[in-house]
Scaffold this active site. Sequence first.
Site, PDB file in Angstrom:
ATOM      1  N   CYS A 152       0.841  -1.191   0.000  1.00 31.94           N
ATOM      2  CA  CYS A 152       0.000   0.000   0.000  1.00 31.94           C
ATOM      3  C   CYS A 152       0.879   1.244   0.000  1.00 31.94           C
ATOM      4  O   CYS A 152       2.076   1.178   0.275  1.00 31.94           O
ATOM      5  CB  CYS A 152      -0.940   0.003   1.198  1.00 31.94           C
ATOM      6  SG  CYS A 152      -0.099   0.173   2.783  1.00 31.94           S
ATOM      7  N   ASP A 201      66.922 -26.648  22.080  1.00 36.48           N
ATOM      8  CA  ASP A 201      68.160 -25.874  22.117  1.00 36.48           C
ATOM      9  C   ASP A 201      69.067 -26.294  23.264  1.00 36.48           C
ATOM     10  O   ASP A 201      70.162 -25.758  23.402  1.00 36.48           O
ATOM     11  CB  ASP A 201      67.838 -24.380  22.229  1.00 36.48           C
ATOM     12  CG  ASP A 201      68.763 -23.532  21.371  1.00 36.48           C
ATOM     13  OD1 ASP A 201      69.206 -24.017  20.307  1.00 36.48           O
ATOM     14  OD2 ASP A 201      69.049 -22.390  21.760  1.00 36.48           O
ATOM     15  N   ASP A 204      61.417 -10.724  19.999  1.00 32.99           N
ATOM     16  CA  ASP A 204      60.085 -10.584  19.417  1.00 32.99           C
ATOM     17  C   ASP A 204      59.779  -9.134  19.061  1.00 32.99           C
ATOM     18  O   ASP A 204      59.247  -8.857  17.979  1.00 32.99           O
ATOM     19  CB  ASP A 204      59.024 -11.152  20.373  1.00 32.99           C
ATOM     20  CG  ASP A 204      59.268 -10.732  21.817  1.00 32.99           C
ATOM     21  OD1 ASP A 204      60.152  -9.881  22.043  1.00 32.99           O
ATOM     22  OD2 ASP A 204      58.577 -11.245  22.710  1.00 32.99           O
TER      23      ASP A 204
END
Length: 1065
Positions: free
Chosen positions: A60, A382, A767
């Site tokens: 509508c 290691d 790191d």
Amino acid sequence: MVAGSYRRYEFVRNRDDSDDGLKPLKDLNGQICQICGDDVGLTKTGNVFVACNECGFPLCQSCYEYERKDGSQCCPQCKARFRRHNGSPRVEVDEKEDDVNDIENEFDYTQGNNKARLPHRAEEFSSSSRHEESLPVSLLTHGHPVSGEIPTPDRNATLSPCIDPQLPGIYQLLLLPVRILDPSKDLNSYGLVNVDWKKRIQGWKLKQDKNMIHMTGKYHEGKGGEFEGTGSNGDELQMVDDARLPMSRVVHFPSARMTPYRIVIVLRLIILGVFLHYRTTHPVKDAYALWLTSVICEIWFAFSWLLDQFPKWYPINRETFLDRLALRYDRDGEPSQLAPVDVFVSTVDPMKEPPLVTANTVLSILAVDYPVDKVACYVSDDGSAMLTFEALSETAEFSKKWVPFCKKFNIEPRAPEFYFSQKIDYLKDKIQPSFVKERRAMKREYEEFKVRINILVAKAQKIPEDGWTMEDGTSWPGNNPRDHPGMIQVFLGHSGGLDTDGNELPRLIYVSREKRPGFQHHKKAGAMNALIRVSAVLTNGAYLLNVDCDHYFNNSKAIKEAMCFMMDPAIGKKCCYVQFPQRFDGIDLHDRYANRNTVFFDINLKGLDGIQGPVYVGTGCCFNRQALYGYDPVLTEEDLEPNIIVKSCFGSRKKGKSRKIPNYEDNRSIKRSDSNVPLFNMEDIDEDVEGYEDEMSLLVSQKRLEKRFGQSPVFIAATFMEQGGLPSTTNPLTLLKEAIHVISCGYEAKTDWGKEIGWIYGSVTEDILTGFKMHARGWISIYCVPSRPAFKGSAPINLSDRLNQVLRWALGSIEILLSRHCPIWYGYNGRLKLLERIAYINTIVYPITSIPLLAYCMLPAFCLITNTFIIPEISNLASLCFMLLFASIYASAILELKWSDVALEDWWRNEQFWVIGGTSAHLFAVFQGLLKVFAGIDTNFTVTSKASDEDGDFAELYVFKWTSLLIPPTTILLVNLVGIVAGVSYAINSGYQSWGPLMGKLLFAFWVVAHLYPFLKGLLGRQNRTPTIVIVWSALLASIFSLLWVRINPFVSTTGVMSNSFMGE
């Protein structure tokens, strides 16, 4: 066939008579609105209201207006954007359309005039050449118009006739549901290049990189991020479209949380400036030395806060889509296209890193949810310990039973020690009737496995005089951990056994690099570089994932989570690593010493992810092998934009949709010729190798490669395999010999290893340095936080172990600060973003804060003992400034906790340990770093103990271990307690008027004691007893400082004392 309209930015496809046709427009009269249930109704001219001109979906006018103004502005059925009808109010998108003056008349069908209007419409789209030549059509290709015409039916059957039974002889044009297309996007991203979807699937892999780069960029910008289904080509076409979607997306924090936070940060900065101005312009004359010390400390604290705060300006979250990764690279019934991954596990001392802990980590890797032929696990020993070797052999045998059990029942986590220790309902979601029986049997098998490992550990306690011997009677090559040959043993894989179900297992390889006297081995960084080379020779995975021996896979899909970024064509070519947060088991309930590091992992790293990516934290990280080789990333123009603060304040340099993204093939050539950061490019090497016309030039190129990578032809050839795998010319019989060669102690001599390639040498915290070098070349990193933590590890809960761990981190930062790789002056001609550089500077200068922090913590005691203060009498305006400063500090902290979801207790523990570590470990690190760099006095690398508690939960928390790191905080505690007693005593003797000034001094002293309270509890231990040696040393130092201060009080004039003494006499 697909036709297009450049002006309307949409495509339509003609249906033939075999398709289900749409309803004729005349049948819409009397339809019910599919949203509100009312009648569709008529227009002002009495015609049926048609909201969507494409499919005639019953709607509508009220719902139509609402959808255009406040809704999606698209038809609920076909997703075509609503066109404006005459009399309808305009919305923003209407400004880009042509004016619509006769939409209703164009489709003004009634019962009486259908015959008059439909033939005219059919004639317009008839197949006569006269009309075809007059209907130009523009197709869209990468946002550029390409003129074209609707071809004749005999050429390509553009229109499929569908005869309306009520209108004989009239052709009706039936349109598919329409999608609005972005003209700046490639048509391939919508899956609408060819009607034959089978042909598109065949050509999809050839075009995926080009299309995904364009599509993902728009997806992250929020332009065209939602892809609607075609609704007509079936599930297969939808599956192809889903596979082409980005495999991850950025999730921004809500502006309702971030905007107040940023406003408070700016206000805090302004208030801090006013506060420092007041402090520097209002000295305390009778305590000038204390005032000057306090002002210097406060200026440094302000500078330190700025370094920490700015990188958190633009935090983000990320979300991955594992289902899209599977559709794209790992479809059922087809060979997996996932990239091969090599997983590195590093260990040194089996006495501090128990073999059972390492075994659990290895088992969780072997059972990971990833194709077995794509995973290889390398264990670096290691310490060349035979105990580690034998434990790994037992682990390989047990994995043949454990891995099929994990995959059969899809259990989590896949580390047996932690799986069987879970206090949860393990029957939840397990519907197989055999699960309980097999779980009990597997638990018995694991207990027997633990017994065998513990027997090996007990046997290793007493070392034979002649050294260890193997089962065949030969001497163990690693009896001398400082002088032994390289060792490699392949336990599982192509040459190993199958599991109990007859399936292949991932490769498991033991590696111990060669060590000889006189050679520098560079500790963990050297061991990781050896693993890079040996893995390239044996398996050559395109990506590397490294974990510490105590960090097991808590999420079996962790590798796939990383591949959602690494294998995404849009960001994978410029992503150097994907960092996962560290999560820990076995920490006491209140996390006394802030072992979880929640503030760092959930606040700082998320902030860095919004800039250029998080720093590398040493474990739980998936690397792009090409980035470790020193190659250049593939960058776009967006990656070279200003820093995030400039971008947030002034906007991006992009100019809307007209901006052109650089071609993928051209990206590899983007380089900065003036950079002092070594940048390598794969195409450069290709040209070096293939472009020479004579053998002399080829020899020169070979020498350059050997200078960079070392003298190993097999390894050099492997570096060219960008997608992983071994070169076809490799001889399998020589691989182990070549692998031994690349882990020899002299292989790295006169090469770029540790300087520009691999893990970077020069600091015990390799790191930070390794990640910094990659970011300086222009790579980005990704912070991935899956809902289930990817990895979990153990943390030292003992006070002395925790302080030694922090000491090593701080010492590494000082080493970087005093090296040529210091972010303060290194790589300014590279591609490191400003805020990323500030974050790295903060990472290396934070130990220096220990000096002003130590002085500031001693000030309350001196003020109480001497009855002076660092602040003069303040006015009301100055009081307001102090209150605003404290309010801004706490407001910024609360808002930061709100957007990050970090608990208040975690934040407070972090603040407490900042003082504890700053007055102990950080202080020692500064002096040890200076001695190491300038005097050459090296400090021993201490491996943090990962042994579990055997005497009960958190027994290690109460164990006292002597270390000199305990002396400075203990001294600060005692001096402040003495000062509190002295101040209160003075106030009692001086009367009521002295209690007011005393309050500020007492609050200052209690602030110090409150921050050191966990340290005090750690000293007292379980029996509430402090070791005698700590008490003696601390009491001695406190007494010396107190008596010395009283004896030579610099704030009381000598004449005054003499005068008072004379009058007293």
